[in-house]
Design a protein around this motif. Sequence first.
Motif, PDB file in Angstrom:
ATOM      1  N   LEU A  49       0.627  -0.971   0.048  1.00  0.00           N
ATOM      2  CA  LEU A  49       0.243   0.025  -0.030  1.00  0.00           C
ATOM      3  C   LEU A  49       1.026   1.103   0.273  1.00  0.00           C
ATOM      4  CD1 LEU A  49      -3.100   1.318  -0.106  1.00  0.00           C
ATOM      5  CD2 LEU A  49      -2.770   1.364   2.803  1.00  0.00           C
ATOM      6  N   ARG A  52       1.943   2.440  -3.516  1.00  0.00           N
ATOM      7  CA  ARG A  52       0.831   2.964  -4.174  1.00  0.00           C
ATOM      8  C   ARG A  52       0.674   4.530  -3.846  1.00  0.00           C
ATOM      9  NH1 ARG A  52      -3.125   0.032  -6.745  1.00  0.00           N
ATOM     10  NH2 ARG A  52      -3.286   1.685  -7.457  1.00  0.00           N
ATOM     11  N   LEU A  56       1.151   8.204  -5.571  1.00  0.00           N
ATOM     12  CA  LEU A  56       0.218   9.404  -5.775  1.00  0.00           C
ATOM     13  C   LEU A  56       0.877  11.033  -5.734  1.00  0.00           C
ATOM     14  CD1 LEU A  56      -3.129   9.912  -6.620  1.00  0.00           C
ATOM     15  CD2 LEU A  56      -3.029  10.356  -3.467  1.00  0.00           C
TER      16      LEU A  56
ATOM     17  N   GLU B 126      -3.562   4.579 -12.798  1.00  0.00           N
ATOM     18  CA  GLU B 126      -3.394   3.757 -11.557  1.00  0.00           C
ATOM     19  C   GLU B 126      -3.507   4.784 -10.598  1.00  0.00           C
ATOM     20  OE1 GLU B 126      -0.342   1.073 -10.709  1.00  0.00           O
ATOM     21  OE2 GLU B 126       1.088   2.757  -9.609  1.00  0.00           O
ATOM     22  N   ALA B 127      -2.619   5.920 -11.013  1.00  0.00           N
ATOM     23  CA  ALA B 127      -2.617   7.157  -9.357  1.00  0.00           C
ATOM     24  C   ALA B 127      -4.501   6.937  -9.214  1.00  0.00           C
ATOM     25  CB  ALA B 127      -1.491   8.527 -10.008  1.00  0.00           C
ATOM     26  N   ALA B 129      -7.311   6.062  -9.725  1.00  0.00           N
ATOM     27  CA  ALA B 129      -7.259   4.761  -9.173  1.00  0.00           C
ATOM     28  C   ALA B 129      -7.451   5.388  -7.051  1.00  0.00           C
ATOM     29  CB  ALA B 129      -7.104   2.967  -9.310  1.00  0.00           C
ATOM     30  N   LEU B 130      -6.353   5.178  -6.623  1.00  0.00           N
ATOM     31  CA  LEU B 130      -6.369   5.585  -5.901  1.00  0.00           C
ATOM     32  C   LEU B 130      -7.148   6.786  -5.150  1.00  0.00           C
ATOM     33  CD1 LEU B 130      -4.202   5.486  -2.918  1.00  0.00           C
ATOM     34  CD2 LEU B 130      -2.281   6.041  -4.114  1.00  0.00           C
ATOM     35  N   ALA B 131      -6.652   7.282  -6.139  1.00  0.00           N
ATOM     36  CA  ALA B 131      -6.845   9.578  -5.659  1.00  0.00           C
ATOM     37  C   ALA B 131      -8.628   9.412  -5.841  1.00  0.00           C
ATOM     38  CB  ALA B 131      -6.983  10.685  -6.704  1.00  0.00           C
ATOM     39  N   VAL B 134      -9.181   7.901  -2.538  1.00  0.00           N
ATOM     40  CA  VAL B 134      -8.444   8.504  -0.966  1.00  0.00           C
ATOM     41  C   VAL B 134      -9.523   9.451  -1.256  1.00  0.00           C
ATOM     42  CG1 VAL B 134      -7.618  10.447  -0.142  1.00  0.00           C
ATOM     43  CG2 VAL B 134      -6.506   8.504  -1.283  1.00  0.00           C
ATOM     44  N   ARG B 177      -6.151   3.416   5.451  1.00  0.00           N
ATOM     45  CA  ARG B 177      -5.608   2.418   5.743  1.00  0.00           C
ATOM     46  C   ARG B 177      -6.292   0.937   5.282  1.00  0.00           C
ATOM     47  NH1 ARG B 177       0.154   3.362   5.575  1.00  0.00           N
ATOM     48  NH2 ARG B 177      -0.083   1.622   4.493  1.00  0.00           N
ATOM     49  N   LEU B 180      -8.659   1.855   1.986  1.00  0.00           N
ATOM     50  CA  LEU B 180      -8.049   1.710   0.855  1.00  0.00           C
ATOM     51  C   LEU B 180      -7.291   0.217   0.601  1.00  0.00           C
ATOM     52  CD1 LEU B 180      -5.718   4.627   1.480  1.00  0.00           C
ATOM     53  CD2 LEU B 180      -7.520   4.714   0.252  1.00  0.00           C
ATOM     54  N   ARG B 181      -6.693  -0.636   1.244  1.00  0.00           N
ATOM     55  CA  ARG B 181      -6.149  -1.358   0.836  1.00  0.00           C
ATOM     56  C   ARG B 181      -7.299  -2.359   0.172  1.00  0.00           C
ATOM     57  NH1 ARG B 181      -3.138  -4.177   5.359  1.00  0.00           N
ATOM     58  NH2 ARG B 181      -3.830  -5.964   4.605  1.00  0.00           N
ATOM     59  N   LEU B 184      -8.373  -0.788  -3.338  1.00  0.00           N
ATOM     60  CA  LEU B 184      -7.009  -1.798  -4.173  1.00  0.00           C
ATOM     61  C   LEU B 184      -7.227  -2.882  -4.405  1.00  0.00           C
ATOM     62  CD1 LEU B 184      -5.052   1.467  -3.316  1.00  0.00           C
ATOM     63  CD2 LEU B 184      -6.977   1.764  -5.524  1.00  0.00           C
ATOM     64  N   GLN B 187      -5.646  -4.734  -7.165  1.00  0.00           N
ATOM     65  CA  GLN B 187      -3.650  -4.328  -7.370  1.00  0.00           C
ATOM     66  C   GLN B 187      -2.795  -4.018  -6.994  1.00  0.00           C
ATOM     67  OE1 GLN B 187      -5.050   0.192  -8.894  1.00  0.00           O
ATOM     68  NE2 GLN B 187      -6.802  -0.706  -9.036  1.00  0.00           N
ATOM     69  N   LEU B 188      -3.223  -4.423  -5.218  1.00  0.00           N
ATOM     70  CA  LEU B 188      -2.085  -4.503  -4.259  1.00  0.00           C
ATOM     71  C   LEU B 188      -1.881  -6.134  -4.174  1.00  0.00           C
ATOM     72  CD1 LEU B 188      -3.630  -1.633  -1.913  1.00  0.00           C
ATOM     73  CD2 LEU B 188      -1.664  -2.195  -3.191  1.00  0.00           C
ATOM     74  N   PRO B 190      -0.653 -10.051  -4.011  1.00  0.00           N
ATOM     75  CA  PRO B 190       1.096 -10.567  -4.660  1.00  0.00           C
ATOM     76  C   PRO B 190       0.837 -10.235  -6.164  1.00  0.00           C
ATOM     77  CG  PRO B 190       0.573 -11.298  -2.493  1.00  0.00           C
ATOM     78  CD  PRO B 190      -0.577 -10.369  -3.177  1.00  0.00           C
ATOM     79  N   ARG B 196      -0.880  -6.565 -14.788  1.00  0.00           N
ATOM     80  CA  ARG B 196      -1.178  -5.691 -14.985  1.00  0.00           C
ATOM     81  C   ARG B 196       0.325  -6.013 -16.555  1.00  0.00           C
ATOM     82  NH1 ARG B 196      -1.376  -3.261 -10.200  1.00  0.00           N
ATOM     83  NH2 ARG B 196       0.309  -2.387 -10.429  1.00  0.00           N
TER      84      ARG B 196
END
Lengths: 156, 198
Positions: A49, A52, A56, B126-127, B129-131, B134, B177, B180-181, B184, B187-188, B190, B196
Amino acid sequence: MSERRIRHVIAAFGSDLRRWPDKERGEARNLLMRDRAAAWEELAAARRLDARLDRLPALTPTPGLAALILARAAALPQEAAPSRPAAAPAAPVPGILARLRDMLAPGPLWPQLAGLTAAAAFGFFIGMSGIVNFDSSSNMPSSVASYDVGDFSGVL
Amino acid sequence: MGLTKPKEAMGENSDEVLMGRVAQRDGVAYSCLLTRHLASATALAGRMVGNRADAEEVVQEAFLRVWKTAPRWRPDGASFRTWFSRVVVNLCIDRHRRPKPAPLEAAGDPADGGMLADQQLAQREEAAALARAVALLPPRQRAALALCYWQEMSNVEAADVLSLSVGAVESLLVRARRSLRASLEPQLSPGAAERRKK
């Protein structure tokens, strides 16, 4: 530090020890070096995590933003500072110079004149009454040099 | 008021000293504070509200508040950085209870100019998706994560900013966290990177 606590710290702060609470970092490091399996899974998941989160990108200010803020601030009045409770004005204590100035300051002359007149009248009365004998044959010293400086310690 | 560029000598003063001068309508001191904290405040607001327009409005408002309230400002044990971060976070929370991020914008520009186009696109996605993940966090969880992770504040300092106990901040971080895990996870897990690439 218990294994439960270290798992909680990893879950909160991630895999990078630098982000961990200062007070627990050393103890946590020692525990992990002693028994890496204690929180292996948590560490691995937190590391994925973190990778990632690190990617950002941060928003950077547009070039004109600072100038815009300065221009807006320049046109903006500031709030007044909080008013402190006013202390009662202390009576001014005159200093030495102030007192001297007061003494020398021109003012009504009658008190000084009255004092002078009273002193003159008293002197005239003493002189005429004969209370004090001014006979030259008395034992008055003839010169200052013949004065015997007495001990005034009991007087002064 | 003369708002000019900060003098070199002014830059050596602490934030608190500069704030004292701002209270005397010193534009140079204000400009120095602005230069010192603009990037950090923009980054924090960006993490909180998720898009540039709102983030920069928050930053403007926060800095104008610095100017306006400087004569009334008292450290009261907290540093200027803590107080100012609190202003930014509270403005963000007030502004958008639920932010509307512009994902590709929030993802920013790719770091490597020489990267292949498809790699750039993958990185931006990827960024983004994280945004988005969040942005879906509750505001206080987002604030705790932004302060402790990206702003690299200590747990004590973050607790000061959020007016919470250290334990409460840790709880917010754990929940953030964990969420978020969960968001995601595909994608997170292993091997996701290898999958990808294929």
